[in-house]
Write an enzyme that holds these catalytic residues in place. Structure first.
Site, PDB file in Angstrom:
ATOM      1  CG  HIS A 114      -9.498  -6.715   5.362  1.00  0.00           C
ATOM      2  ND1 HIS A 114      -9.503  -5.988   5.500  1.00  0.00           N
ATOM      3  CD2 HIS A 114      -8.367  -7.730   6.228  1.00  0.00           C
ATOM      4  CE1 HIS A 114      -8.708  -5.117   6.159  1.00  0.00           C
ATOM      5  NE2 HIS A 114      -7.899  -6.081   7.162  1.00  0.00           N
ATOM      6  CD  GLN A 173      -1.675  -5.771  16.103  1.00  0.00           C
ATOM      7  OE1 GLN A 173      -2.780  -6.315  16.689  1.00  0.00           O
ATOM      8  NE2 GLN A 173      -1.737  -5.309  15.017  1.00  0.00           N
ATOM      9  CD  GLN A 205       3.600 -13.381  -0.009  1.00  0.00           C
ATOM     10  OE1 GLN A 205       2.476 -14.384  -0.710  1.00  0.00           O
ATOM     11  NE2 GLN A 205       3.941 -11.948  -0.818  1.00  0.00           N
ATOM     12  CD  GLN A 247      -0.103  -9.892  12.167  1.00  0.00           C
ATOM     13  OE1 GLN A 247       0.016  -8.938  12.374  1.00  0.00           O
ATOM     14  NE2 GLN A 247      -0.742 -10.297  10.593  1.00  0.00           N
ATOM     15  NE  ARG A 307      -1.312   1.302   9.600  1.00  0.00           N
ATOM     16  CZ  ARG A 307      -0.613   0.464  10.612  1.00  0.00           C
ATOM     17  NH1 ARG A 307      -0.579  -0.413  10.218  1.00  0.00           N
ATOM     18  NH2 ARG A 307      -0.753   0.477  12.376  1.00  0.00           N
TER      19      ARG A 307
HETATM   20  O1  PAF Z   1      -2.748  -8.062  10.556  1.00  0.00           O
HETATM   21  C1  PAF Z   1      -3.277  -7.546  11.125  1.00  0.00           C
HETATM   22  O2  PAF Z   1      -4.918  -7.045  10.511  1.00  0.00           O
HETATM   23  C2  PAF Z   1      -3.233  -7.770  12.385  1.00  0.00           C
HETATM   24  O3  PAF Z   1      -2.418  -7.903  13.102  1.00  0.00           O
HETATM   25  C3  PAF Z   1      -3.889  -8.839  13.346  1.00  0.00           C
HETATM   26  C4  PAF Z   1      -3.092 -10.023  12.881  1.00  0.00           C
HETATM   27  C5  PAF Z   1      -5.858  -8.754  13.468  1.00  0.00           C
HETATM   28  C6  PAF Z   1      -3.669  -8.782  15.514  1.00  0.00           C
HETATM   29  O4  PAF Z   1      -4.176  -7.889  15.870  1.00  0.00           O
END
Ligand code: PAF
Length: 281
Positions: free
Chosen positions: A37, A61, A149, A154, A188
């Protein structure tokens, strides 16, 4: 760093930045931040005048039997990390701020590729991602948005709805960040016991094996997938969800690696489902 908790607060912050002529970068996250991140944050800092990160575990989600409740939440620690890389504001809403009573609008990308890989395994997942990312893009007024990536599918889903809905946001994909061991950084990973963490190295090892075979001249898709499967099957704690090799832009079936291709896998290590990928070709 400003902490913004409501739609009104992020709107005020974003409007002021926009009126001052700043380029706004958005980095959406679900928190439990790691080096992957922070690499996204640094990429945003390098390209934008103002960086807004979001920390929101997005309930829509997650499927009914997934890890929404157990998902790691450590907002104070996340704030310290965000501050250390110079993020300007963090948006951290409650679920009812994003989905208040009577909420009824969802973004559904219907392209074929959303039903493959994680889309096939996690029905409704990308509908939830597309919905929250659209809301975050609107609220933050970002011109640039940053995604990893590791979640390559996504990124494709987000690029699709950004294009289809004529959103004025540039979607940046930042390469996977790995531990020295090769394990892709993931929130995770926190679920893994010591033996599971050792077993999880099989994901990147199997991908590396295929990449080396490809570099040595192997282009047959089935042979490359077989190499990956065999390596994973040699690890007793690992159970394959999928191993696939598709064209990278649209996730089309391929027989041969010719252009950019995504070799992607999802593997269960004990109760933890991990994903990883490489782009070859
Ligand atoms: O990749 C993630 O952590 C999530 O799918 C996101 C893009 C923050 C959307 O909740």
């Amino acid at each position: 760093m400003e902490i913004l908790r409501t739609a009104a607060e992020i709107t005020r912050f974003a409007k002021a930045a926009q009126q001052a002529g700043k380029v706004i970068g958005l980095v959406p996250t679900m928190g439990a931040l790691h080096e992957g991140h922070l690499t996204l944050m640094r990429a945003a800092k390098a390209k934008c005048d103002v960086v807004i990160a979001s920390v929101f575990v997005n309930p829509v989600q997650f499927g009914p039997n997934e890890d929404y409740d157990a998902y790691p939440r450590r907002f104070e620690e996340d704030c310290r990390s965000l501050e250390s890389v110079g993020v300007d504001a963090v948006f951290h809403p409650e679920p009812k701020e994003m989905y208040p009573e009577g909420y009824g609008t969802y973004i559904n990308v219907e392209s074929d590729f959303t039903r493959k890989l994680c889309g096939g395994q996690r029905p409704g997942h990308f509908r939830g991602v597309a919905t929250v990312v659209t809301k975050l893009m609107n609220l933050s007024r970002a011109q640039e948005a940053f995604f990893g990536q590791k979640d390559a599918q996504q990124v494709l889903v987000i690029r699709r709805f950004v294009k289809d809905l004529n959103l004025q946001v540039n979607v940046n994909m930042v390469p996977i960040v790995r531990e020295e061991s090769g394990l892709a950084r993931s929130s995770r990973n926190a679920y893994l016991s010591e033996p599971e963490r050792a077993a999880a190295l099989v994901l990147s090892r199997s991908l590396r094996k295929a990449e080396n075979a490809w570099k040595a001249g192997e282009t047959d898709a089935e042979s490359l997938k077989k190499l990956v499967r065999e390596e994973i099957q040699s690890e007793p704690l690992a159970e394959i969800d999928y191993v696939e090799l598709y064209s990278f832009d649209e996730l089309k079936e391929i027989q041969e690696v010719r252009g950019e291709s995504l070799l992607a896998l999802a593997v269960r290590i004990g109760k933890t489902r991990l994903i990883d990928n490489i782009i070859i070709g």
